[in-house]
Design a protein around this motif. Structure first.
Motif, mmCIF file in Angstrom:
data_model
loop_
_atom_site.group_PDB
_atom_site.id
_atom_site.type_symbol
_atom_site.label_atom_id
_atom_site.label_comp_id
_atom_site.label_asym_id
_atom_site.label_seq_id
_atom_site.Cartn_x
_atom_site.Cartn_y
_atom_site.Cartn_z
ATOM 1 N N SER A 1 -2.145 9.605 2.603
ATOM 2 C CA SER A 1 -2.054 8.143 2.702
ATOM 3 C C SER A 1 -0.606 7.693 2.913
ATOM 4 O O SER A 1 -0.350 6.701 3.605
ATOM 5 N N THR A 2 0.349 8.417 2.340
ATOM 6 C CA THR A 2 1.756 8.096 2.562
ATOM 7 C C THR A 2 2.155 8.360 4.010
ATOM 8 O O THR A 2 2.867 7.562 4.631
ATOM 9 N N LEU A 3 1.682 9.481 4.555
ATOM 10 C CA LEU A 3 1.977 9.807 5.952
ATOM 11 C C LEU A 3 1.386 8.766 6.904
ATOM 12 O O LEU A 3 1.938 8.486 7.964
ATOM 13 N N LEU A 4 0.252 8.183 6.530
ATOM 14 C CA LEU A 4 -0.393 7.172 7.354
ATOM 15 C C LEU A 4 0.376 5.842 7.346
ATOM 16 O O LEU A 4 0.458 5.156 8.357
ATOM 17 N N SER A 5 0.929 5.496 6.187
ATOM 18 C CA SER A 5 1.530 4.166 6.029
ATOM 19 C C SER A 5 3.049 4.129 6.185
ATOM 20 O O SER A 5 3.608 3.100 6.587
ATOM 21 N N LEU A 6 3.734 5.225 5.895
ATOM 22 C CA LEU A 6 5.199 5.219 5.895
ATOM 23 C C LEU A 6 5.811 4.881 7.262
ATOM 24 O O LEU A 6 6.794 4.112 7.313
ATOM 25 N N PRO A 7 5.274 5.404 8.374
ATOM 26 C CA PRO A 7 5.862 5.032 9.669
ATOM 27 C C PRO A 7 5.783 3.532 9.954
ATOM 28 O O PRO A 7 6.615 2.990 10.686
ATOM 29 N N ILE A 8 4.778 2.854 9.384
ATOM 30 C CA ILE A 8 4.605 1.425 9.622
ATOM 31 C C ILE A 8 5.419 0.600 8.638
ATOM 32 O O ILE A 8 6.045 -0.400 9.003
ATOM 33 N N ILE A 55 10.219 -1.475 3.539
ATOM 34 C CA ILE A 55 10.511 -1.055 2.164
ATOM 35 C C ILE A 55 12.012 -0.809 1.990
ATOM 36 O O ILE A 55 12.617 -1.230 1.000
ATOM 37 N N LEU A 56 12.629 -0.131 2.960
ATOM 38 C CA LEU A 56 14.055 0.170 2.872
ATOM 39 C C LEU A 56 14.920 -1.084 2.940
ATOM 40 O O LEU A 56 16.015 -1.134 2.362
ATOM 41 N N SER A 57 14.438 -2.109 3.642
ATOM 42 C CA SER A 57 15.223 -3.335 3.789
ATOM 43 C C SER A 57 14.958 -4.356 2.684
ATOM 44 O O SER A 57 15.628 -5.387 2.620
ATOM 45 N N THR A 58 14.013 -4.064 1.803
ATOM 46 C CA THR A 58 13.689 -4.988 0.710
ATOM 47 C C THR A 58 14.627 -4.762 -0.467
ATOM 48 O O THR A 58 14.778 -3.630 -0.943
ATOM 49 N N ASP A 59 15.253 -5.822 -0.939
ATOM 50 C CA ASP A 59 16.121 -5.746 -2.114
ATOM 51 C C ASP A 59 15.282 -6.054 -3.352
ATOM 52 O O ASP A 59 15.032 -7.208 -3.689
ATOM 53 N N PHE A 116 0.827 -1.202 0.000
ATOM 54 C CA PHE A 116 0.000 0.000 0.000
ATOM 55 C C PHE A 116 0.864 1.256 0.000
ATOM 56 O O PHE A 116 0.590 2.217 -0.727
ATOM 57 N N CYS A 117 1.907 1.254 0.818
ATOM 58 C CA CYS A 117 2.789 2.417 0.915
ATOM 59 C C CYS A 117 3.466 2.706 -0.422
ATOM 60 O O CYS A 117 3.587 3.859 -0.842
#
Length: 318
Positions: A210-217, A222-226, A55-56
């Motif tokens: 919607s990004t502000l709602l989902s990004l903290p979670i 996402i950053l750790s996904t290759d 979703f993010c």
């Protein structure tokens, strides 16, 4: 902005042109939603990424596209008092709608998902009865009862297969119910707000929220996904999800909302199950049994009864 008298409206389009634009926008959007059911079913199959992270990514991708387009358009200022309303619209129209869908899709078949989603016009009618004080006739109530009877029949005959393997889990069915209900609230409640601003201006702020709602979670995942290690089919399906099933559809639906009534917009959800059912059966992702045919016929009969009753009492005002 020039206001025309008679057949011409304030945007320079005739009534017929506005109606045609609205209907065409909704048809294309819901046809894409139908394909999206199949794509998301396949996309979540390997559990390569969580629903909230998916979703993010949709929010970031589609939001970026809307902000890029806005750079080439006249700047439109959003009134400060409307930001809370936009935030609420983002919660119902995108955050809750898409999270429930992505969480449910692995626990429900495309056919069952499509049938339940097709009840959106009924939800919209009920929301209009509460919010707009529109009367609920005996015919409308009968249609609602008939459709719910069809859904109950579908649930009772879809929870397990003959081999005892879960086909559609109750949690999946419940989440799709919530998905349709939240989107109906978005269609029925936020039309005045959508009509106030251009589609691009409205949607770019929707996706910021919607990004502000989902990004903290989902940010850490996402950053750790290759992404370079993910299958190419996954990346292609993800691209379709972001560009077509998010950016294009959420561009077209506000266009439809500007030109046709909320109930008519929701009625295009009928296109979604037709597309999804046909594709899922062709590719062997789902099957169509006699019990499902009976359930589908019951649900759609109720929906048609409600729709014709609604149209009989509707006026031509937008």
């Amino acid at each position: 902005m020039v206001i025309f008298v008679g057949a011409k409206l304030k945007n320079g389009m005739t009534d017929k042109q506005q109606m045609l634009t609205g209907h065409l926008a909704c048809f294309v959007a819901y046809a894409i939603f139908g394909i999206n059911i199949i794509v998301c079913k396949d996309l979540t199959k390997g559990q390569l990424i969580s629903p909230i992270a998916l979703f993010c990514l949709r929010s970031i991708g589609a939001g970026t596209l809307f902000w890029l387009i806005s750079l080439f358009m006249p700047r439109e200022k959003v009134e400060r008092r409307d930001f809370p309303k936009i935030f609420a619209a983002s919660i119902f129209g995108f955050f809750l709608t898409q999270i429930t869908f992505l969480m449910a899709i692995s626990d429900i078949t495309p056919v069952n998902c499509s049938v339940i989603s097709a009840m959106s016009p009924i939800y919209t009618m009920l929301i209009a009865a509460v919010a707009l004080k529109e009367p609920v006739t005996l015919k409308k109530a009968g249609g609602v009862v008939l459709s719910f009877a069809g859904i109950i029949y579908l649930i009772l005959n879809s929870v397990t297969t003959t081999n005892g393997v879960a086909e559609s889990k109750p949690i999946g069915i419940f989440l799709i119910f919530m998905n349709s209900l939240c989107f109906s609230i978005y269609l029925g409640v936020f039309k005045p707000l959508i009509a106030k601003y251009s589609v691009v201006t409205f949607m770019k702020w929707i996706f910021v929220c919607s990004t502000l709602l989902s990004l903290p979670i989902a940010g850490k995942e996402i950053l750790s996904t290759d992404f370079t290690t993910l299958p190419s089919s996954f990346l292609w399906e993800l691209s379709f999800l972001i560009v077509f099933a998010t950016f294009v559809t959420y561009f077209l639906i506000p266009v439809g909302q500007k030109f046709i009534r909320p109930t008519l917009v929701s009625m295009y959800s009928y296109v979604q199950p037709i597309i999804a059912i046909v594709i899922s059966i062709i590719i062997g992702m789902d099957s169509l049994s006699l019990k499902k045919v009976i359930a589908i016929a019951t649900v759609f009969t109720g929906v048609v009864i409600v729709s014709f009753s609604r149209r009989a009492h509707a006026d031509t005002r937008q």
